[in-house]
Design an enzyme around this catalytic site. Structure first.
Site, mmCIF file in Angstrom:
data_model
loop_
_atom_site.group_PDB
_atom_site.id
_atom_site.type_symbol
_atom_site.label_atom_id
_atom_site.label_comp_id
_atom_site.label_asym_id
_atom_site.label_seq_id
_atom_site.Cartn_x
_atom_site.Cartn_y
_atom_site.Cartn_z
ATOM 1 N N ASP A 92 82.798 68.255 14.916
ATOM 2 C CA ASP A 92 84.178 68.116 14.408
ATOM 3 C C ASP A 92 84.581 69.260 13.461
ATOM 4 O O ASP A 92 85.781 69.543 13.313
ATOM 5 C CB ASP A 92 84.316 66.805 13.629
ATOM 6 C CG ASP A 92 84.616 65.614 14.538
ATOM 7 O OD1 ASP A 92 85.096 65.827 15.659
ATOM 8 O OD2 ASP A 92 84.377 64.479 14.106
ATOM 9 N N ASP A 115 85.387 59.539 20.362
ATOM 10 C CA ASP A 115 86.134 60.602 21.041
ATOM 11 C C ASP A 115 85.186 61.619 21.682
ATOM 12 O O ASP A 115 85.594 62.402 22.541
ATOM 13 C CB ASP A 115 87.156 61.291 20.116
ATOM 14 C CG ASP A 115 86.610 61.674 18.767
ATOM 15 O OD1 ASP A 115 85.567 61.139 18.356
ATOM 16 O OD2 ASP A 115 87.236 62.518 18.090
HETATM 17 FE FE1 FEO Z 1 86.170 64.056 16.756
HETATM 18 FE FE2 FEO Z 1 84.506 62.398 14.300
HETATM 19 O O1 FEO Z 1 85.256 62.634 15.988
#
Ligand code: FEO
Length: 399
Positions: free
Chosen positions: A163, A81
């Site tokens: 994150d 992501d």
């Molecule tokens: Fe938002 Fe661990 O990825």
């Protein structure tokens, strides 16, 4: 395209994903992939976005500068992501250097197989000058991947936190002062419960380490969701509390049912908890998503699991919940099992086995009822609720 300036000469160039509803089994309300651009003598881009949003990132960059003028890429975290668009970005930017942790380099190679990229491995304490601004790197191994790291910009008192401290939330706003603060904290709690709970001991250590580094933080910019601009200390305090797995006098009665017998047992157990003065919540897995159960579980001391037996097993939703919960490792909890069955009745034993694996304190053998509960059976469930409620009171201070 409207520009979002975070600090002087520091911009948000990420993308909002309005359609995302699932993140590895965690139900979400969309999300954002946050990427940050520092314009200095050296131009640096921190993290990228999920692959389909690459063009959006590049278009935002073009509002500020030519992508080819970016000197450095900083990869705080390799999960797709944030890195899915990296091959395209590297091709467009042709960076002088790609900064990442040692595990980050290995993970990038395992993902994209580009031996020829200009990796520059950094570790905690390493500093990079961009001109007027600089970057201090902090490895945050296993929070939540081995490669994860933070980038701190001391001149801006800005922590780019990968994150950590994020929320999965699609919004047009970028700052905490622009959104409903309570909702933001609830979504941050959901994020912690569903992604970071199992790493709580490491979160505790990291918070100590950050304190030891005496970073002067006045803003935290995570890679998902809203930026903590007006109250960064609130989320640091919340993480400290969540990482200690502090609970309160709260119990969840989590169940699935075939013909409402297990549901009647759940309601009886719930009334027993109320009789003991415990804050309780009934969560029918037909309508409660596993990730919402985990959000409630973050502060619940006790879980009472109920399942009918189907084909010698738990009902599928209960099996799903227990596997998901085991992976997230709530600790120091009290548990109980109950359920209706027809002829074999394995569900309660299987719940008991899962609770044993999670090292829950289990003060009662649980209640099993053949087919439809009698008034006497329901009284046993009330008693089960009372017993768990008493155990919660004995082990948890009153609020
Ligand atoms: Fe938002 Fe661990 O990825």
């Amino acid at each position: 395209m409207a520009l979002t300036q975070i600090k002087e000469k520091l911009y948000w160039v990420g993308a909002v994903d309005w359609n995302a509803r699932d993140f590895h089994g965690y139900s979400i309300e969309g999300t954002s992939y946050n990427s940050f651009l520092i314009m200095d003598e050296k131009i640096a881009l921190f993290d990228t976005v999920k692959k389909p949003y690459c063009r959006e990132l590049l278009d935002r960059v073009r509002e500020i500068t030519r992508p080819e003028s970016i000197d450095y890429l900083v990869v705080n975290h390799v999960e797709m992501d944030h890195s899915g668009s990296l091959p395209e970005i590297v091709a467009a930017v042709k960076p002088e250097k790609i900064f990442c942790s040692a595990a980050g380099k290995k993970t990038l190679l395992d993902h994209f197989h580009h031996e020829d990229w200009p990796y520059e491995v950094v570790k905690t304490g390493d500093k990079l000058s961009l001109g007027k601004k600089s970057v201090q790197f902090i490895e945050t191994r296993m929070l939540h991947w081995p490669d994860s790291m933070f980038s701190f910009i001391p001149e801006d008192r800005l922590l780019i936190s990968s994150d950590a401290f994020g929320q999965h939330w699609a919004t047009s706003e970028r700052f905490d002062c622009e959104v409903d603060g309570e909702r933001m904290m609830l979504l941050a709690a959901k994020y912690y419960a569903n992604i970071l709970l199992l790493y709580s001991p490491l979160v505790e250590k990291l918070l100590e380490q950050v304190q030891g580094l005496k970073l002067d933080i006045d803003m935290i910019a995570p890679d998902h969701g809203i930026i903590w601009r007006s109250r960064p200390q609130d989320i640091l305090k919340a993480y400290a509390k969540w990482s200690r797995q502090e609970t309160r006098r709260k119990a969840l009665v989590i169940y699935d049912t075939m013909w409402e017998s297990t549901e009647a047992m759940a309601r009886a157990a719930y009334s027993g908890l109320l009789e003991e003065g415990i804050s309780a919540k009934l969560m029918n897995l037909k309508v409660s998503h596993r990730s919402d159960v985990m959000t409630e579980a973050l502060e619940a001391k006790a879980f009472l699991f109920g399942s009918s037996t189907l084909n010698n097993n738990l009902l599928p939703r209960m099996a799903d919940l227990l596997v998901y919960m085991k992976g997230l490792r709530p600790t120091g909890r009290i548990g109980a099992a109950f359920g209706s069955y027809g002829w074999s009745g394995e569900a309660v034993k299987q719940i008991a086995a899962a609770m044993e694996e999670m090292k829950f304190e289990v003060p009662d053998a649980g209640v099993r009822v053949r087919f439809v509960p009698t008034a006497e059976d329901l009284a046993k469930c009330v008693e089960l609720g009372r017993k768990i409620g008493a155990a919660v009171k004995a082990s948890t201070p009153a609020a």
